[in-house]
Design a protein around this motif. Structure first.
Motif, PDB file in Angstrom:
ATOM      1  N   ARG A 148     -42.383  26.137  26.199  1.00 51.97           N
ATOM      2  CA  ARG A 148     -43.824  26.385  26.179  1.00 51.97           C
ATOM      3  C   ARG A 148     -44.375  26.165  24.773  1.00 51.97           C
ATOM      4  O   ARG A 148     -43.790  26.595  23.780  1.00 51.97           O
ATOM      5  CB  ARG A 148     -44.117  27.815  26.630  1.00 51.97           C
ATOM      6  N   THR A 149     -45.514  25.478  24.721  1.00 56.27           N
ATOM      7  CA  THR A 149     -46.214  25.219  23.464  1.00 56.27           C
ATOM      8  C   THR A 149     -47.634  25.750  23.561  1.00 56.27           C
ATOM      9  O   THR A 149     -48.373  25.396  24.486  1.00 56.27           O
ATOM     10  CB  THR A 149     -46.268  23.706  23.167  1.00 56.27           C
ATOM     11  N   TRP A 150     -48.003  26.601  22.620  1.00 55.42           N
ATOM     12  CA  TRP A 150     -49.372  27.120  22.559  1.00 55.42           C
ATOM     13  C   TRP A 150     -50.195  26.205  21.643  1.00 55.42           C
ATOM     14  O   TRP A 150     -50.055  26.233  20.428  1.00 55.42           O
ATOM     15  CB  TRP A 150     -49.393  28.542  22.019  1.00 55.42           C
ATOM     16  N   VAL A 151     -51.020  25.383  22.247  1.00 62.36           N
ATOM     17  CA  VAL A 151     -51.880  24.491  21.476  1.00 62.36           C
ATOM     18  C   VAL A 151     -53.021  25.275  20.848  1.00 62.36           C
ATOM     19  O   VAL A 151     -53.351  25.105  19.669  1.00 62.36           O
ATOM     20  CB  VAL A 151     -52.430  23.367  22.385  1.00 62.36           C
ATOM     21  N   ARG A 152     -53.627  26.141  21.640  1.00 64.16           N
ATOM     22  CA  ARG A 152     -54.685  27.043  21.155  1.00 64.16           C
ATOM     23  C   ARG A 152     -54.346  28.454  21.619  1.00 64.16           C
ATOM     24  O   ARG A 152     -54.619  28.819  22.764  1.00 64.16           O
ATOM     25  CB  ARG A 152     -56.061  26.648  21.709  1.00 64.16           C
ATOM     26  N   PRO A 153     -53.755  29.276  20.779  1.00 66.12           N
ATOM     27  CA  PRO A 153     -53.474  30.655  21.176  1.00 66.12           C
ATOM     28  C   PRO A 153     -54.773  31.419  21.432  1.00 66.12           C
ATOM     29  O   PRO A 153     -55.824  31.114  20.866  1.00 66.12           O
ATOM     30  CB  PRO A 153     -52.726  31.231  19.967  1.00 66.12           C
TER      31      PRO A 153
END
Length: 252
Positions: free
Chosen positions: A202-207
């Motif tokens: 999982r990658t958070w581009v905009r937390p």
């Protein structure tokens, strides 16, 4: 009911008095009055089971609603977990359901603050059978998902219902999709979270921020059981909150 007043008898027991309040306040049926005899008699779950055993000569097991979200609020999680252990194939489905939901939204636990997986220990034989059933549930095609959420305010400053957009980007194996997400994320300097046990990436581009209005955006791998879905006017409202904003990862 023809508009006439009526009583509706509810089987909430004395171990769950909060459900009486919830039923009373949530009822919108004109003329309805809820009646709660077990609570009034002070009969908890055990007293009810004892009575049924005396009356019918058999133990009356509690029903197993696999996707019910109330066991914790009713204080019966240990009994619910035992029912899962008695039905490991069903337990595997429930664990997969929660795992998939929490992949797209870490807050989407079925039973409160703790994830179900935290209660299963592979060193215990019955738990191991459930976990093996869960792993079989994961042995399916996986997908890479692009997930966005909007947390907006109304004109009066009140919080609006959260708006969501879920889009399937690619299909493949967990490892293949994790490598793809990791490769693109690393090239763009974005960190990747890995689940070393079951394979999610999982990658958070905009937390998510701390104050409304705000938005969040992520890419995540999960079993390909989630269909594309987007709330009405989502793109319009996304563009309004973040004009000219495009995803930082060229995946979607």
């Amino acid at each position: 009911m023809g508009g006439r007043p009526f009583r509706q008898i509810m089987g909430f027991n004395a171990d769950e008095p909060g459900r009486r309040l919830g039923d009373t306040t949530a009822s919108k049926i004109p003329g309805r009055t809820g009646v709660y005899p077990l609570i009034e008699w002070g009969w908890g779950r055990q007293q009810v089971e004892d009575y049924l055993l005396r009356r019918f000569g058999v133990h009356w097991p509690k029903s197993y609603c696999t996707f019910c979200c109330f066991p914790v609020s009713m204080g019966s999680r240990p009994a619910h977990l035992e029912r899962m252990r008695s039905h490991p194939e069903i337990a595997g489905e429930v664990l997969r359901l929660e795992y998939t939901a929490m992949s797209l939204n870490p807050n989407a636990r079925l039973y409160g603050k703790d994830a179900l997986l935290e209660f299963f220990d592979r060193s215990r034989p019955r738990d191991r059978v459930c976990l093996e059933a869960f792993e079989r549930e994961l042995d399916v095609p996986w997908a890479l998902y692009h997930v966005r959420r909007l947390f907006l305010l109304s004109d009066s400053g009140r919080r609006r219902p959260v708006m969501r957009s879920t889009e399937r980007v690619d299909l493949g194996s967990p490892r293949q999709l994790a490598r793809q997400l990791t490769s693109v994320s690393e090239r763009h300097g974005v960190a990747v979270e890995h689940d070393p046990v079951y394979g999610r990436a999982r990658t958070w581009v905009r937390p998510r921020g701390e104050t409304w209005p705000m938005a969040e955006e992520l890419f995540v791998t999960a079993p390909a059981r989630v269909v594309d879905k987007q709330d009405r006017h989502f793109e319009r409202d996304w563009a309004a909150l973040m004009p000219g904003s495009a995803s930082q990862l060229p995946l979607g």
